[in-house]
Design a protein around this motif. Structure first.
Motif, PDB file in Angstrom:
ATOM      1  N   THR A  34      42.023  77.257  38.789  1.00 37.20           N
ATOM      2  CA  THR A  34      40.644  76.748  39.350  1.00 37.20           C
ATOM      3  C   THR A  34      39.600  77.651  39.043  1.00 37.20           C
ATOM      4  O   THR A  34      39.635  78.975  39.265  1.00 37.20           O
ATOM      5  N   ASP A  35      38.355  77.079  38.752  1.00 34.21           N
ATOM      6  CA  ASP A  35      37.135  77.740  38.398  1.00 34.21           C
ATOM      7  C   ASP A  35      36.974  78.507  37.122  1.00 34.21           C
ATOM      8  O   ASP A  35      36.206  79.571  37.161  1.00 34.21           O
ATOM      9  N   SER A  36      38.095  78.254  36.394  1.00 31.68           N
ATOM     10  CA  SER A  36      37.998  79.069  35.084  1.00 31.68           C
ATOM     11  C   SER A  36      37.146  78.595  34.086  1.00 31.68           C
ATOM     12  O   SER A  36      36.581  79.349  33.261  1.00 31.68           O
ATOM     13  N   VAL A  37      36.414  77.398  34.148  1.00 33.97           N
ATOM     14  CA  VAL A  37      35.448  76.768  33.480  1.00 33.97           C
ATOM     15  C   VAL A  37      34.193  76.849  33.882  1.00 33.97           C
ATOM     16  O   VAL A  37      33.909  76.148  35.081  1.00 33.97           O
ATOM     17  N   GLY A  38      33.294  77.503  33.677  1.00 31.17           N
ATOM     18  CA  GLY A  38      31.926  77.786  34.224  1.00 31.17           C
ATOM     19  C   GLY A  38      30.945  77.232  33.216  1.00 31.17           C
ATOM     20  O   GLY A  38      31.265  76.466  32.082  1.00 31.17           O
ATOM     21  N   ALA A  39      29.525  76.914  33.551  1.00 34.63           N
ATOM     22  CA  ALA A  39      28.574  76.361  32.717  1.00 34.63           C
ATOM     23  C   ALA A  39      28.502  76.793  31.545  1.00 34.63           C
ATOM     24  O   ALA A  39      28.179  76.043  30.354  1.00 34.63           O
ATOM     25  N   PRO A  40      28.600  78.321  31.191  1.00 31.80           N
ATOM     26  CA  PRO A  40      28.559  78.645  29.733  1.00 31.80           C
ATOM     27  C   PRO A  40      29.403  78.178  29.011  1.00 31.80           C
ATOM     28  O   PRO A  40      29.286  78.009  27.412  1.00 31.80           O
ATOM     29  N   GLN A  41      30.626  77.724  29.568  1.00 31.04           N
ATOM     30  CA  GLN A  41      31.706  77.191  28.702  1.00 31.04           C
ATOM     31  C   GLN A  41      31.652  75.631  28.307  1.00 31.04           C
ATOM     32  O   GLN A  41      32.307  75.228  27.432  1.00 31.04           O
ATOM     33  N   LEU A  42      30.672  75.164  28.831  1.00 32.10           N
ATOM     34  CA  LEU A  42      30.337  73.458  28.516  1.00 32.10           C
ATOM     35  C   LEU A  42      29.509  73.214  27.691  1.00 32.10           C
ATOM     36  O   LEU A  42      28.263  74.106  27.647  1.00 32.10           O
ATOM     37  N   LYS A  43      29.640  72.582  26.401  1.00 21.27           N
ATOM     38  CA  LYS A  43      28.635  72.054  25.451  1.00 21.27           C
ATOM     39  C   LYS A  43      27.815  71.218  26.071  1.00 21.27           C
ATOM     40  O   LYS A  43      28.012  70.379  26.880  1.00 21.27           O
ATOM     41  N   PRO A  44      26.553  71.069  25.767  1.00 19.94           N
ATOM     42  CA  PRO A  44      25.506  69.887  25.883  1.00 19.94           C
ATOM     43  C   PRO A  44      26.162  68.710  25.697  1.00 19.94           C
ATOM     44  O   PRO A  44      27.021  68.400  24.735  1.00 19.94           O
ATOM     45  N   ASN A  45      25.931  67.853  26.708  1.00 24.15           N
ATOM     46  CA  ASN A  45      26.656  66.325  26.703  1.00 24.15           C
ATOM     47  C   ASN A  45      28.011  66.122  26.645  1.00 24.15           C
ATOM     48  O   ASN A  45      28.656  65.266  26.062  1.00 24.15           O
ATOM     49  N   SER A  46      28.739  67.283  26.960  1.00 23.00           N
ATOM     50  CA  SER A  46      30.102  67.137  26.793  1.00 23.00           C
ATOM     51  C   SER A  46      30.717  66.906  28.081  1.00 23.00           C
ATOM     52  O   SER A  46      31.821  66.102  27.817  1.00 23.00           O
ATOM     53  N   VAL A  47      30.134  66.576  28.990  1.00 33.46           N
ATOM     54  CA  VAL A  47      30.661  65.992  30.247  1.00 33.46           C
ATOM     55  C   VAL A  47      30.036  64.423  30.487  1.00 33.46           C
ATOM     56  O   VAL A  47      28.731  64.329  30.725  1.00 33.46           O
ATOM     57  N   THR A  48      30.835  63.515  30.241  1.00 33.15           N
ATOM     58  CA  THR A  48      30.346  62.131  30.291  1.00 33.15           C
ATOM     59  C   THR A  48      30.675  61.637  31.824  1.00 33.15           C
ATOM     60  O   THR A  48      31.460  62.241  32.843  1.00 33.15           O
ATOM     61  N   GLY A  49      30.229  60.138  31.948  1.00 30.39           N
ATOM     62  CA  GLY A  49      30.341  59.783  33.358  1.00 30.39           C
ATOM     63  C   GLY A  49      31.870  59.381  33.712  1.00 30.39           C
ATOM     64  O   GLY A  49      32.390  59.442  34.753  1.00 30.39           O
ATOM     65  N   ALA A  50      32.776  59.231  32.714  1.00 28.75           N
ATOM     66  CA  ALA A  50      34.199  58.965  32.672  1.00 28.75           C
ATOM     67  C   ALA A  50      34.963  60.322  33.285  1.00 28.75           C
ATOM     68  O   ALA A  50      35.966  60.073  34.007  1.00 28.75           O
ATOM     69  N   ALA A  51      34.437  61.272  32.824  1.00 23.73           N
ATOM     70  CA  ALA A  51      35.100  62.581  33.367  1.00 23.73           C
ATOM     71  C   ALA A  51      34.819  62.880  34.609  1.00 23.73           C
ATOM     72  O   ALA A  51      35.221  64.205  35.270  1.00 23.73           O
ATOM     73  N   ILE A  52      33.665  62.365  35.344  1.00 20.52           N
ATOM     74  CA  ILE A  52      33.019  62.878  36.670  1.00 20.52           C
ATOM     75  C   ILE A  52      33.913  62.045  37.842  1.00 20.52           C
ATOM     76  O   ILE A  52      33.557  60.637  37.692  1.00 20.52           O
ATOM     77  N   ALA A  53      34.388  62.416  38.745  1.00 18.55           N
ATOM     78  CA  ALA A  53      35.182  61.466  39.703  1.00 18.55           C
ATOM     79  C   ALA A  53      34.333  61.015  40.531  1.00 18.55           C
ATOM     80  O   ALA A  53      33.159  61.583  40.800  1.00 18.55           O
ATOM     81  N   ASN A  54      34.428  59.695  41.151  1.00 19.04           N
ATOM     82  CA  ASN A  54      33.680  59.271  42.325  1.00 19.04           C
ATOM     83  C   ASN A  54      33.562  60.249  43.437  1.00 19.04           C
ATOM     84  O   ASN A  54      34.319  60.817  43.838  1.00 19.04           O
ATOM     85  N   GLY A  55      32.136  60.379  43.888  1.00 18.28           N
ATOM     86  CA  GLY A  55      32.050  61.081  45.219  1.00 18.28           C
ATOM     87  C   GLY A  55      31.872  62.643  44.807  1.00 18.28           C
ATOM     88  O   GLY A  55      31.789  63.427  45.852  1.00 18.28           O
ATOM     89  N   SER A  56      32.224  62.988  43.502  1.00 14.90           N
ATOM     90  CA  SER A  56      32.246  64.516  43.372  1.00 14.90           C
ATOM     91  C   SER A  56      31.141  65.297  43.308  1.00 14.90           C
ATOM     92  O   SER A  56      30.910  66.440  43.558  1.00 14.90           O
ATOM     93  N   ILE A  57      29.822  64.540  42.984  1.00 15.28           N
ATOM     94  CA  ILE A  57      28.610  65.101  43.084  1.00 15.28           C
ATOM     95  C   ILE A  57      27.950  64.915  44.343  1.00 15.28           C
ATOM     96  O   ILE A  57      27.625  63.764  44.621  1.00 15.28           O
ATOM     97  N   SER A  58      27.713  65.839  45.141  1.00 10.27           N
ATOM     98  CA  SER A  58      27.076  65.932  46.274  1.00 10.27           C
ATOM     99  C   SER A  58      25.358  65.995  46.261  1.00 10.27           C
ATOM    100  O   SER A  58      25.000  66.769  44.960  1.00 10.27           O
ATOM    101  N   ASN A  59      24.699  65.883  47.182  1.00  7.62           N
ATOM    102  CA  ASN A  59      23.268  66.066  47.297  1.00  7.62           C
ATOM    103  C   ASN A  59      22.918  67.488  46.933  1.00  7.62           C
ATOM    104  O   ASN A  59      22.001  67.638  46.309  1.00  7.62           O
ATOM    105  N   ALA A  60      23.799  68.304  47.274  1.00  3.62           N
ATOM    106  CA  ALA A  60      23.553  69.801  47.181  1.00  3.62           C
ATOM    107  C   ALA A  60      23.486  70.184  45.829  1.00  3.62           C
ATOM    108  O   ALA A  60      23.028  71.106  45.491  1.00  3.62           O
ATOM    109  N   LYS A  61      24.367  69.479  44.902  1.00  6.30           N
ATOM    110  CA  LYS A  61      24.520  69.772  43.550  1.00  6.30           C
ATOM    111  C   LYS A  61      23.273  69.205  42.633  1.00  6.30           C
ATOM    112  O   LYS A  61      22.973  69.645  41.339  1.00  6.30           O
ATOM    113  N   ILE A  62      22.385  68.323  43.295  1.00  4.74           N
ATOM    114  CA  ILE A  62      21.277  67.783  42.467  1.00  4.74           C
ATOM    115  C   ILE A  62      19.990  68.832  42.810  1.00  4.74           C
ATOM    116  O   ILE A  62      19.611  68.831  43.973  1.00  4.74           O
ATOM    117  N   ALA A  63      19.486  69.120  41.714  1.00  2.00           N
ATOM    118  CA  ALA A  63      18.239  69.993  42.036  1.00  2.00           C
ATOM    119  C   ALA A  63      17.193  69.047  42.413  1.00  2.00           C
ATOM    120  O   ALA A  63      17.011  67.860  42.006  1.00  2.00           O
TER     121      ALA A  63
END
Length: 570
Positions: A34-63
């Protein structure tokens, strides 16, 4: 610190070193911790909609500001996605003035968003609607706009004014005249219908006639012609110096009263003494915006007085109405349904005697605008009138004849006319007091008024003979007039005369309109013979003068034939 084993070193311990290194991010079963993959490890555009679970992004996560208009699809936010607090605020309505211009995005309010009738006059800023905002501006059947000369372009003028419409105003004011821009027969017939229509309902007056000059208004303002009531008699006046009234071309004088200046009269035309032929008395003026009633008054000579009224280019009737039988005072009270500024034209025979206009106290009149053009008409009794003007079928007065009607059709309602007709005259015929009174005698008076058009009617008084020399001589004397139209006699039996007039007219390069045999037969309105249209169009058997209906019919036929000659159509 965990590290990878070194090749050639760590003998006997490299396995433990490698396990320690891998355990930093892997569980014992090889899965990621858990928490072993941080922002530096993600390539640009590597996270697609299919990879994001429903309800996983809360208001606090949106700038703040990260989601703008461009990121939200049209209709994406429905009521189910709003919080109860937001719903309550929206359902409670918006405070007046809460949505300002700055709150609306460019192009946010489309036509589809605006309800019918939602934009009222109060909502439009002054000057907000420009020509560019009008759909189909200046197009046929679109909003009309003025051209560079301040006139309506022909493309925006309806082709035919409905005969039963009280709102249509006859407004043909081209300096070149109606004939210069007639597009087709339907337009011509429509103009014929509207040319003699009554005023619209707000301009159609009630007329009361009295045999007195005593006013019925309380302390009215009185405006008289410039040479009336000045203490002396005036002769040979052309009317141009008057600051309140505009007159049709002619010569005028005053008469009656102690000083001989009680009223204005048309003077005798050159060569007109034998026929007592006077210039018609046509007076024009404009009322104030608050005017709803006026009085016209005068003093008739022995022949009595008659009148026609025109309001804003529309006739209250196309024939004279009697104002007085015999000489004496008269007054006509004109009352309109509503107050408004109006252009008034008063038309009378020259012996009617015009003394002035009265309007309510505090009001006045102004001089009417200059005519769009001037049409002179030279002819005999068919131009000047013959017979009674007050009862069918007995003839027509000077401003009831085919000449007045034809000139109105030709030039429009705001043209001025110079009716230089005298009975018993022609290209060669006519004397008065032993002196010639033929058409040529009136030419200098016509030339002095610089008409735009001269119309000459071929006379029955010249008999059926060759008169080409007289025609050529007269036409040579009017070369300064831009347009000359020669009409043949309309009666049957003048073939030789008509042929000579045609030849001389065409040789002079002028327009010839053939009316030959328009009226035929041997009868008249009072003695029908059932062998031709003279039973209706002429007064009596053997009489050479038309009935009122004869004048109406001849004007229409002559106008259509003229348009055909000028345009080559229909």
């Amino acid at each position: 610190m965990a590290r990878l084993p070194k090749v050639g070193d760590d003998k006997g311990t490299w396995g433990g070193i490698l396990n320690e290194y891998l355990s930093q991010s892997l569980n014992d079963d090889g899965t990621l911790k858990t928490d072993s993959v941080g922002a530096p490890q993600l390539k640009p555009n590597s996270v697609t909609g299919a990879a994001i679970a429903n309800g996983s992004i809360s208001n606090a996560k949106i700038a703040d500001g990260a989601v703008g208009n461009a990121q939200i699809s049209d209709g994406a936010i429905d009521e189910d996605h709003l919080t109860s607090v937001v719903k309550d605020k929206l359902n409670a309505g918006m405070a007046d003035g809460s949505i300002t211009t700055a709150k609306l995005a460019d192009d946010a309010v489309t036509n589809a968003k605006i309800a019918d009738g939602a934009v009222t006059t109060a909502a439009l800023a002054t000057g907000a609607v420009s020509v560019a905002k009008l759909q189909n501006a200046a197009a046929a059947n679109g909003p009309a706009i003025l051209d560079g000369s301040g006139k309506l372009p022909p493309s925006t003028i309806p082709m035919q004014a409905a005969a039963d419409s009280e709102e249509v105003k006859a407004a043909i004011e081209s300096a070149e005249g109606v004939v210069s821009r007639v597009p087709d027969e339907s337009w011509t017939l429509g103009w014929e219908q509207s040319a003699f229509m009554r005023p619209g309902r707000t301009d159609d007056p009630t007329i009361a006639i009295a045999q007195t000059m005593t006013t019925g208004l309380s302390s009215p303002a009185t405006i008289a012609p410039a040479i009336v009531n000045i203490g002396s008699n005036t002769q040979n006046w052309d009317g141009s110096s008057d600051t309140k009234f505009r007159y049709w071309p002619g010569v005028f004088s005053t008469g009656n009263g102690g000083s001989g200046d009680l009223a204005l009269y048309g003077s005798e035309k050159p060569g007109g003494a034998a026929q007592a032929a006077r210039w018609p008395l046509v007076v024009e003026f404009v009322t104030d915006t608050g005017n709803a009633v006026l009085e016209l008054f005068g003093y008739a000579l022995g022949g009595g007085a008659a009148m026609k009224l025109e309001v804003n280019g529309r006739l209250t009737d196309d024939v004279y109405f009697r104002v007085r039988s015999g000489g004496g005072p008269w007054m006509v009270t004109v009352t309109f349904p509503v107050a408004a500024a109006r252009r008034i034209r008063v038309m009378m025979p020259g012996d009617g005697g015009f003394s002035g206009v009265r309007v309510p106290t505090g009001q006045t009149i102004t001089k009417a605008p200059a005519p769009t053009q001037t049409i002179a008409f030279l002819g005999d009794s068919w131009v000047n009138g013959s017979g009674s003007a007050y009862g069918y079928p007995n003839g027509a007065g000077d401003l009831d004849t085919f000449a007045w009607r034809y000139a109105r059709l030709l030039g429009g309602p705001y043209a001025a006319m110079m009716l230089a007709g005298i009975g018993g005259t022609g290209w060669t015929a006519g004397t008065s007091g032993g002196q010639p009174a033929n058409y040529s005698v009136r030419v200098p008076a016509i030339l002095s008024r610089n008409p735009d058009t001269l119309v000459i009617y071929g006379s029955q008084n010249d008999s059926d003979t060759d008169i080409s020399a007289a025609v050529s001589s007269l036409l040579a004397s009017v070369t300064s007039i831009p347009r000359v139209i020669v009409l043949s006699t309309a009666l049957s039996g003048y073939q030789n005369q008509i042929a000579s007039v045609r030849a001389a007219t065409l040789a002079a390069g002028r327009l010839f309109v053939d009316l030959k045999d328009y009226m035929y037969g041997t009868g008249g309105a009072n003695s029908a013979k059932y062998d031709g249209n003279k039973d209706v169009l002429l007064m009596n058997t053997g009489d050479l003068h038309p009935t009122l209906d004869g004048h109406r019919a001849l004007a229409s036929s002559a106008y259509r034939r003229t348009i055909r000659q000028l345009t080559g159509r229909f």
